[in-house]
Design an enzyme around this catalytic site. Structure first.
Site, PDB file in Angstrom:
ATOM      1  N   HIS A 224     -40.474 -32.637   7.069  1.00 32.60           N
ATOM      2  CA  HIS A 224     -41.032 -31.825   8.152  1.00 32.60           C
ATOM      3  C   HIS A 224     -40.506 -32.325   9.487  1.00 32.60           C
ATOM      4  O   HIS A 224     -40.379 -33.531   9.698  1.00 32.60           O
ATOM      5  CB  HIS A 224     -42.554 -31.913   8.148  1.00 32.60           C
TER       6      HIS A 224
ATOM      7  N   HIS B 256     -45.607 -27.880  -3.854  1.00 37.97           N
ATOM      8  CA  HIS B 256     -46.282 -28.358  -2.643  1.00 37.97           C
ATOM      9  C   HIS B 256     -46.539 -29.856  -2.782  1.00 37.97           C
ATOM     10  O   HIS B 256     -47.070 -30.306  -3.802  1.00 37.97           O
ATOM     11  CB  HIS B 256     -47.598 -27.597  -2.473  1.00 37.97           C
TER      12      HIS B 256
ATOM     13  N   ARG C 127     -44.116 -22.431  -5.142  1.00 38.10           N
ATOM     14  CA  ARG C 127     -44.477 -23.680  -4.449  1.00 38.10           C
ATOM     15  C   ARG C 127     -45.929 -24.075  -4.724  1.00 38.10           C
ATOM     16  O   ARG C 127     -46.662 -24.455  -3.824  1.00 38.10           O
ATOM     17  CB  ARG C 127     -44.279 -23.485  -2.933  1.00 38.10           C
TER      18      ARG C 127
ATOM     19  N   HIS D 154     -47.405 -20.386   6.942  1.00 37.99           N
ATOM     20  CA  HIS D 154     -48.818 -20.679   6.678  1.00 37.99           C
ATOM     21  C   HIS D 154     -49.703 -19.432   6.703  1.00 37.99           C
ATOM     22  O   HIS D 154     -50.889 -19.500   7.063  1.00 37.99           O
ATOM     23  CB  HIS D 154     -49.341 -21.711   7.687  1.00 37.99           C
TER      24      HIS D 154
ATOM     25  N   ASP E 130     -42.312 -22.724   7.441  1.00 37.35           N
ATOM     26  CA  ASP E 130     -43.553 -22.426   6.725  1.00 37.35           C
ATOM     27  C   ASP E 130     -44.457 -21.660   7.681  1.00 37.35           C
ATOM     28  O   ASP E 130     -44.893 -22.190   8.704  1.00 37.35           O
ATOM     29  CB  ASP E 130     -44.222 -23.730   6.285  1.00 37.35           C
TER      30      ASP E 130
ATOM     31  N   TYR F 157     -61.403 -14.793  27.618  1.00 37.09           N
ATOM     32  CA  TYR F 157     -62.068 -15.173  28.871  1.00 37.09           C
ATOM     33  C   TYR F 157     -61.357 -16.321  29.580  1.00 37.09           C
ATOM     34  O   TYR F 157     -61.920 -16.983  30.451  1.00 37.09           O
ATOM     35  CB  TYR F 157     -63.523 -15.554  28.577  1.00 37.09           C
TER      36      TYR F 157
ATOM     37  N   GLU G  24     -48.496 -22.283  -2.591  1.00 36.95           N
ATOM     38  CA  GLU G  24     -49.564 -23.275  -2.482  1.00 36.95           C
ATOM     39  C   GLU G  24     -50.934 -22.621  -2.369  1.00 36.95           C
ATOM     40  O   GLU G  24     -51.950 -23.265  -2.600  1.00 36.95           O
ATOM     41  CB  GLU G  24     -49.303 -24.230  -1.308  1.00 36.95           C
TER      42      GLU G  24
HETATM   43 MG    MG Z   1     -46.833 -24.794   2.972  1.00 38.44          MG
END
Ligand code: MG
Length: 407
Positions: free
Chosen positions: A131, A316, A287, A216, A214, A173, A266
Site C-alpha cells: 500500500h 485479502h 480477493r 472500497h 482499491d 452546514y 473481501e
Molecule cells: Mg480491499
C-alpha cells in the site's frame, strides 16, 4: 498409532498497539504437545470479533471435542452443516479457525509445511504488492516520492486505497463532522485527486511498476462506471471493489465499457454472489478474506473453481493475522492461478506475538519451511493485550446520507 482427538478449542484474541482484529483458534489434542493454530479473524473495520469467539466456544467446541483431527474435510462439513442458516462471516470465521488449526496439526504430525501436504509448490515465492499513500497537499508528488521509497526496497507493485479520511469534506452546514462524530466523504473530490495523482505516477515512475486502486465500494454505480473508464489509461493491474456485492450485476456494464482489470472479494463470502461473474469472465481477480469464506479448505476450492475460467486470486491480507497470511501464502504457492500477495507490514506487537511470520525479500513473500503453518503464538503476551470494543465507522455524504464503504 491412533489418530489424535480434539481435546479442547481455545480462542486467542489480540488487541492494542494498533491491532484489534486478530483472532486465532488453538486446537489442543489428546496427544502430548500436539496442537495447531488457525486464523478466525473477522477483519477490520467492523469485524464482530467477540461473536467469532462465542461461535467457537459455545457452538463448535461442544460439537467437535472428542472427534479425530485427521478428517479435516469431514469436520469442515459437520461444522458448516451444523447451522441451518449458512454462509455468514461469523460462522465461516469460526470454521476457518478450527479447520486451519487442523491443517497445522497435520503438518506438525508429518513434519512438513502445509504446502507439502497439498502437492508442493508451483512457484518459489509470491509477488507482493504494498500500500502507498498520497498526501493531501500535492498528491501526485507525494505518491511518486512514497512509491520510490518502496520501489527502492524491491517492491514492483503498489496499491492506492480510496479512504474516507482522504476524501473528508465539510457537512452541508460547513462543519468538519456530523453530530455523531462521523465525517462527510466527498466522492468527487477524492476521485479527482486519485486521477491527477495517477497521471503524475505514470509520467514519472518506471513503466514496469504495477499500480492498482482499491475503491472500497465508496462510489455509487454511475460514478464507479465512470471511474473504471477514467483509470483505463493508467494500465492498472486491477481496480478493486468498485461496487459492493449488492450491486454485482453492474460489473457486466463496467466490463463492456473499459478494459480496466477488475478485482472483488473481501466483501463477498457467499460463492453464489460471484460465481456468475467468474463464469462469464466479468472479473479478473477474486480477493476473498479467506477466514470469511471458511478458511484454507474452502479457499482451495474457490481457487480451483476460478482456475477453470482463467480468473486469478489475490487474497485479502489482514495486517494483523500472520497465521491467516501464511494460509494465504500457502495457496499462493500451490495454486496455478495466483495473482498477487497483499502485504502490509505487521505492527511490532503482532511480530512479537506471532514468531515465524512470512518473510519479505526483494518484493516477494517467502514461506516458512517449518511444519504446519510454521508459526507459534506467544499466548501469554497476547493475553496482556485484550481486544477493546470499537464503535463502527460511519460513512456519509455532506448532506448526511449514509453510504457504503470502508476505511
Ligand atoms: Mg480491499
Amino acid at each position: 498409532m491412533p489418530a489424535p482427538r480434539i481435546k479442547d478449542l481455545r480462542v486467542i484474541q489480540l488487541g492494542g498497539g494498533g491491532v484489534n482484529d486478530s483472532t486465532v483458534v488453538k486446537v489442543v489434542t489428546d496427544q502430548d504437545g500436539l496442537y495447531g493454530y488457525g486464523c478466525a479473524t473477522d477483519t477490520f473495520p467492523g469485524g464482530r470479533t467477540r461473536l467469532v469467539a462465542a461461535a467457537v466456544e459455545q457452538y463448535l467446541k461442544p460439537l467437535l471435542v472428542g472427534r479425530t483431527t485427521d478428517r479435516i474435510e469431514q469436520i469442515w462439513q459437520i461444522s458448516y452443516m451444523s447451522s441451518y442458516y449458512k454462509n455468514d462471516t461469523i460462522l465461516n470465521c469460526a470454521i476457518a479457525g478450527v479447520c486451519d488449526a487442523l491443517w497445522d496439526i497435520k503438518g506438525r504430525q508429518a513434519g512438513m509445511p502445509v504446502y507439502q501436504l497439498v502437492g508442493g509448490k508451483c512457484r518459489d515465492a509470491a509477488d507482493i504488492y504494498l500500500h502507498v499513500n498520497m498526501g493531501a497537499q500535492d498528491p501526485g508528488r507525494q505518491l511518486v516520492e512514497n512509491s520510490m521509497k518502496l520501489v527502492d526496497q524491491g517492491c514492483r507493485n503498489l496499491l492506492v486505497a480510496m479512504f474516507l479520511r482522504d476524501g473528508a469534506g465539510d457537512t452541508l452546514y460547513g462543519q468538519p463532522k456530523f453530530d455523531d462524530g462521523s465525517v462527510p466523504f466527498d466522492r468527487d473530490k477524492e476521485t479527482r485527486k486519485i486521477l491527477r495523482a495517477f497521471e503524475t505516477f505514470r509520467k514519472e515512475m518506471p513503466a514496469h511498476i504495477g499500480l492498482a486502486v482499491d475503491v472500497h465500494s465508496l462510489l455509487d454505480t454511475v460514478r464507479a462506471v465512470q471511474f473504471a473508464k477514467d483509470v483505463e489509461p493508467f494500465r492498472l493491474f486491477y481496480c478493486e471493489d468498485l461496487l459492493p456485492p449488492e450491486e454485482s450485476d453492474h460489473y457486466r456494464i463496467i466490463r463492456q465499457h473499459c478494459t480496466t482489470p477488475l478485482a472483488l472479494g473481501e466483501l463477498w463470502n457467499n460463492a453464489h454472489e460471484w460465481q456468475p461473474l467468474v463464469q462469464e469472465r466479468q472479473i479478473d481477480y477474486l480477493r476473498h478474506h479467506i477466514s470469511h469464506v471458511g478458511g484454507f479448505t474452502a479457499a482451495r476450492k474457490i481457487a480451483a473453481y476460478a482456475e477453470n475460467y482463467q480468473v486469478r486470486f489475490a487474497w485479502h491480507g489482514a495486517p494483523n493475522s500472520p497465521v491467516g497470511r501464511m494460509a494465504n501464502l500457502t495457496l499462493d504457492l500451490t495454486c496455478e492461478n495466483f495473482g498477487f500477495h497483499e502485504h502490509i507490514d505487521y505492527p511490532s506487537l503482532v511480530q512479537d506475538v506471532f514468531p515465524g511470520y512470512a518473510q519479505i525479500k526483494d518484493g516477494y513473500a517467502w514461506i516458512s519451511e517449518k511444519p504446519g503453518w510454521g508459526i507459534e503464538v506467544d499466548e501469554a503476551l497476547a493475553a496482556k493485550h485484550p481486544i477493546t470494543d470499537e464503535r463502527p465507522n460511519e460513512f456519509r455524504t455532506r448532506d448526511g446520507s449514509v453510504i457504503q464503504g470502508t476505511g
